[in-house]
Write a protein that holds these residues in place. Structure first.
Motif, PDB file in Angstrom:
ATOM      1  N   LEU A   1       0.824  -1.211   0.000  1.00  0.00           N
ATOM      2  CA  LEU A   1       0.000   0.000   0.000  1.00  0.00           C
ATOM      3  C   LEU A   1       0.858   1.260   0.000  1.00  0.00           C
ATOM      4  O   LEU A   1       0.528   2.242  -0.661  1.00  0.00           O
ATOM      5  CB  LEU A   1      -0.953   0.011   1.192  1.00  0.00           C
ATOM      6  CG  LEU A   1      -2.087  -1.004   1.143  1.00  0.00           C
ATOM      7  CD1 LEU A   1      -2.928  -0.927   2.414  1.00  0.00           C
ATOM      8  CD2 LEU A   1      -2.962  -0.786  -0.073  1.00  0.00           C
ATOM      9  N   ALA A   2       1.945   1.237   0.746  1.00  0.00           N
ATOM     10  CA  ALA A   2       2.814   2.412   0.813  1.00  0.00           C
ATOM     11  C   ALA A   2       3.526   2.655  -0.508  1.00  0.00           C
ATOM     12  O   ALA A   2       3.673   3.799  -0.937  1.00  0.00           O
ATOM     13  CB  ALA A   2       3.841   2.250   1.929  1.00  0.00           C
ATOM     14  N   LEU A   3       3.933   1.594  -1.174  1.00  0.00           N
ATOM     15  CA  LEU A   3       4.714   1.730  -2.403  1.00  0.00           C
ATOM     16  C   LEU A   3       3.876   1.676  -3.664  1.00  0.00           C
ATOM     17  O   LEU A   3       4.162   2.369  -4.636  1.00  0.00           O
ATOM     18  CB  LEU A   3       5.795   0.646  -2.465  1.00  0.00           C
ATOM     19  CG  LEU A   3       6.794   0.653  -1.316  1.00  0.00           C
ATOM     20  CD1 LEU A   3       7.696  -0.576  -1.381  1.00  0.00           C
ATOM     21  CD2 LEU A   3       7.607   1.931  -1.312  1.00  0.00           C
ATOM     22  N   GLY A   4       2.837   0.821  -3.667  1.00  0.00           N
ATOM     23  CA  GLY A   4       2.078   0.607  -4.890  1.00  0.00           C
ATOM     24  C   GLY A   4       0.685   1.173  -4.880  1.00  0.00           C
ATOM     25  O   GLY A   4       0.170   1.562  -5.907  1.00  0.00           O
ATOM     26  N   ASP A   5       0.054   1.209  -3.715  1.00  0.00           N
ATOM     27  CA  ASP A   5      -1.274   1.802  -3.573  1.00  0.00           C
ATOM     28  C   ASP A   5      -2.254   1.274  -4.615  1.00  0.00           C
ATOM     29  O   ASP A   5      -2.826   2.031  -5.378  1.00  0.00           O
ATOM     30  CB  ASP A   5      -1.151   3.335  -3.647  1.00  0.00           C
ATOM     31  CG  ASP A   5      -2.446   4.047  -3.314  1.00  0.00           C
ATOM     32  OD1 ASP A   5      -3.188   3.553  -2.450  1.00  0.00           O
ATOM     33  OD2 ASP A   5      -2.716   5.087  -3.918  1.00  0.00           O
ATOM     34  N   VAL A   6      -2.447  -0.044  -4.649  1.00  0.00           N
ATOM     35  CA  VAL A   6      -3.340  -0.641  -5.644  1.00  0.00           C
ATOM     36  C   VAL A   6      -4.588  -1.210  -4.982  1.00  0.00           C
ATOM     37  O   VAL A   6      -4.562  -1.632  -3.826  1.00  0.00           O
ATOM     38  CB  VAL A   6      -2.622  -1.735  -6.461  1.00  0.00           C
ATOM     39  CG1 VAL A   6      -1.571  -1.126  -7.366  1.00  0.00           C
ATOM     40  CG2 VAL A   6      -2.009  -2.784  -5.568  1.00  0.00           C
ATOM     41  N   SER A   7      -5.667  -1.216  -5.738  1.00  0.00           N
ATOM     42  CA  SER A   7      -6.961  -1.608  -5.185  1.00  0.00           C
ATOM     43  C   SER A   7      -6.982  -3.031  -4.649  1.00  0.00           C
ATOM     44  O   SER A   7      -7.603  -3.300  -3.620  1.00  0.00           O
ATOM     45  CB  SER A   7      -8.064  -1.401  -6.215  1.00  0.00           C
ATOM     46  OG  SER A   7      -7.781  -2.126  -7.385  1.00  0.00           O
ATOM     47  N   VAL A   8      -6.303  -3.961  -5.306  1.00  0.00           N
ATOM     48  CA  VAL A   8      -6.315  -5.345  -4.829  1.00  0.00           C
ATOM     49  C   VAL A   8      -5.699  -5.444  -3.433  1.00  0.00           C
ATOM     50  O   VAL A   8      -6.110  -6.283  -2.628  1.00  0.00           O
ATOM     51  CB  VAL A   8      -5.617  -6.303  -5.839  1.00  0.00           C
ATOM     52  CG1 VAL A   8      -4.125  -6.076  -5.878  1.00  0.00           C
ATOM     53  CG2 VAL A   8      -5.940  -7.744  -5.525  1.00  0.00           C
ATOM     54  N   ALA A   9      -4.752  -4.594  -3.108  1.00  0.00           N
ATOM     55  CA  ALA A   9      -4.143  -4.613  -1.776  1.00  0.00           C
ATOM     56  C   ALA A   9      -5.125  -4.116  -0.717  1.00  0.00           C
ATOM     57  O   ALA A   9      -5.097  -4.585   0.420  1.00  0.00           O
ATOM     58  CB  ALA A   9      -2.869  -3.774  -1.762  1.00  0.00           C
ATOM     59  N   TYR A  10      -5.983  -3.167  -1.077  1.00  0.00           N
ATOM     60  CA  TYR A  10      -7.004  -2.710  -0.131  1.00  0.00           C
ATOM     61  C   TYR A  10      -8.020  -3.811   0.148  1.00  0.00           C
ATOM     62  O   TYR A  10      -8.417  -4.033   1.294  1.00  0.00           O
ATOM     63  CB  TYR A  10      -7.702  -1.449  -0.637  1.00  0.00           C
ATOM     64  CG  TYR A  10      -6.829  -0.230  -0.580  1.00  0.00           C
ATOM     65  CD1 TYR A  10      -6.520   0.375   0.640  1.00  0.00           C
ATOM     66  CD2 TYR A  10      -6.297   0.316  -1.733  1.00  0.00           C
ATOM     67  CE1 TYR A  10      -5.704   1.485   0.701  1.00  0.00           C
ATOM     68  CE2 TYR A  10      -5.480   1.435  -1.682  1.00  0.00           C
ATOM     69  CZ  TYR A  10      -5.181   2.014  -0.461  1.00  0.00           C
ATOM     70  OH  TYR A  10      -4.362   3.108  -0.398  1.00  0.00           O
ATOM     71  N   VAL A  11      -8.425  -4.503  -0.883  1.00  0.00           N
ATOM     72  CA  VAL A  11      -9.377  -5.601  -0.709  1.00  0.00           C
ATOM     73  C   VAL A  11      -8.738  -6.720   0.115  1.00  0.00           C
ATOM     74  O   VAL A  11      -9.362  -7.251   1.042  1.00  0.00           O
ATOM     75  CB  VAL A  11      -9.867  -6.121  -2.085  1.00  0.00           C
ATOM     76  CG1 VAL A  11     -10.710  -7.377  -1.918  1.00  0.00           C
ATOM     77  CG2 VAL A  11     -10.637  -5.035  -2.814  1.00  0.00           C
ATOM     78  N   THR A  12      -7.497  -7.051  -0.189  1.00  0.00           N
ATOM     79  CA  THR A  12      -6.787  -8.086   0.562  1.00  0.00           C
ATOM     80  C   THR A  12      -6.633  -7.676   2.021  1.00  0.00           C
ATOM     81  O   THR A  12      -6.809  -8.496   2.930  1.00  0.00           O
ATOM     82  CB  THR A  12      -5.417  -8.374  -0.067  1.00  0.00           C
ATOM     83  OG1 THR A  12      -5.608  -8.728  -1.441  1.00  0.00           O
ATOM     84  CG2 THR A  12      -4.696  -9.499   0.654  1.00  0.00           C
ATOM     85  N   THR A  13      -6.313  -6.410   2.258  1.00  0.00           N
ATOM     86  CA  THR A  13      -6.192  -5.901   3.626  1.00  0.00           C
ATOM     87  C   THR A  13      -7.510  -6.076   4.377  1.00  0.00           C
ATOM     88  O   THR A  13      -7.524  -6.543   5.522  1.00  0.00           O
ATOM     89  CB  THR A  13      -5.789  -4.415   3.616  1.00  0.00           C
ATOM     90  OG1 THR A  13      -4.460  -4.317   3.082  1.00  0.00           O
ATOM     91  CG2 THR A  13      -5.832  -3.795   5.002  1.00  0.00           C
ATOM     92  N   ALA A  14      -8.602  -5.718   3.742  1.00  0.00           N
ATOM     93  CA  ALA A  14      -9.913  -5.847   4.388  1.00  0.00           C
ATOM     94  C   ALA A  14     -10.207  -7.299   4.740  1.00  0.00           C
ATOM     95  O   ALA A  14     -10.683  -7.591   5.849  1.00  0.00           O
ATOM     96  CB  ALA A  14     -11.003  -5.274   3.487  1.00  0.00           C
TER      97      ALA A  14
END
Length: 151
Positions: free
Chosen positions: A70-83
Motif C-alpha cells: 500500500l505504501a509503495l504501490g497503492d493498488v486496489s487489490v491490496a485494499y481488498v486483501t487488507t480488508a
C-alpha cells in the motif's frame, strides 16, 4: 486485442490500477501496528498452541507485506486483501474470546488484554479504512454495482 479490452488495461500495474487515495497512510500505519502487536506473543503461543503461533507469524508477515504494498504501490487489490485479512483476524479474535479455540481456552472472556486491544483497534482501523478506500476507488473507476447483463 480489441480497443475496448486495451482501454481497460491502460494505467494498470501488475496488481491493478493505482488508487492514489489521500488517506492511504491510515491503513498502512494500522497494518504496521497490527503486525507489530502480534510479534511479542508469538513465542508463548508457539509453546502453548503451535498453530496459533504460526498463524500469528503469518498474520504479522502479511500485515507488513500489505503495508509495504500500500505504501509503495497503492493498488486496489491490496485494499481488498487488507480488508479480508484484517476481517479474518478480527473474527478469530472474537471466536477466541467467546467460544474459544483449541488448546487456548484461557482467552475466553479476556477482552481487555492490552496487546489484544491494540491489535483489535489496529485491525479494525485497517479493515474499515481499506474497505472505504476500495469502495471509493471502485466508484471512481465507474464500478457502482454488480449487474447481470441479459443477452
Amino acid at each position: 486485442m480489441t480497443t475496448n479490452h486495451r482501454s481497460t488495461m491502460t494505467g494498470r500495474g501488475l496488481l491493478g490500477r493505482p488508487v492514489k487515495h489521500s488517506l492511504r497512510a491510515l491503513p498502512v500505519a494500522a497494518l504496521v501496528v497490527a503486525g507489530a502487536a502480534h510479534i511479542p506473543v508469538i513465542p508463548a503461543h508457539l509453546h502453548e498452541a503451535p498453530y496459533i503461533g504460526i498463524l500469528f507469524m503469518v498474520l504479522a508477515a502479511a500485515s507488513f507485506v500489505l503495508a509495504a504494498v500500500l505504501a509503495l504501490g497503492d493498488v486496489s487489490v491490496a485494499y481488498v486483501t487488507t480488508a479480508v485479512v484484517m476481517g479474518l483476524a478480527l473474527l478469530a479474535y472474537v471466536i477466541s474470546r467467546t467460544i474459544g479455540l483449541p488448546e487456548i481456552g484461557d482467552d475466553i472472556g479476556n477482552w481487555l488484554e492490552p496487546l489484544g486491544v491494540v491489535s483489535v483497534i489496529a485491525e479494525a482501523t485497517a479493515c474499515l479504512s481499506a474497505v472505504a478506500i476500495a469502495v471509493k476507488a471502485g466508484h471512481q473507476a465507474g464500478i457502482h454495482s454488480l449487474s447481470l447483463r441479459q443477452p
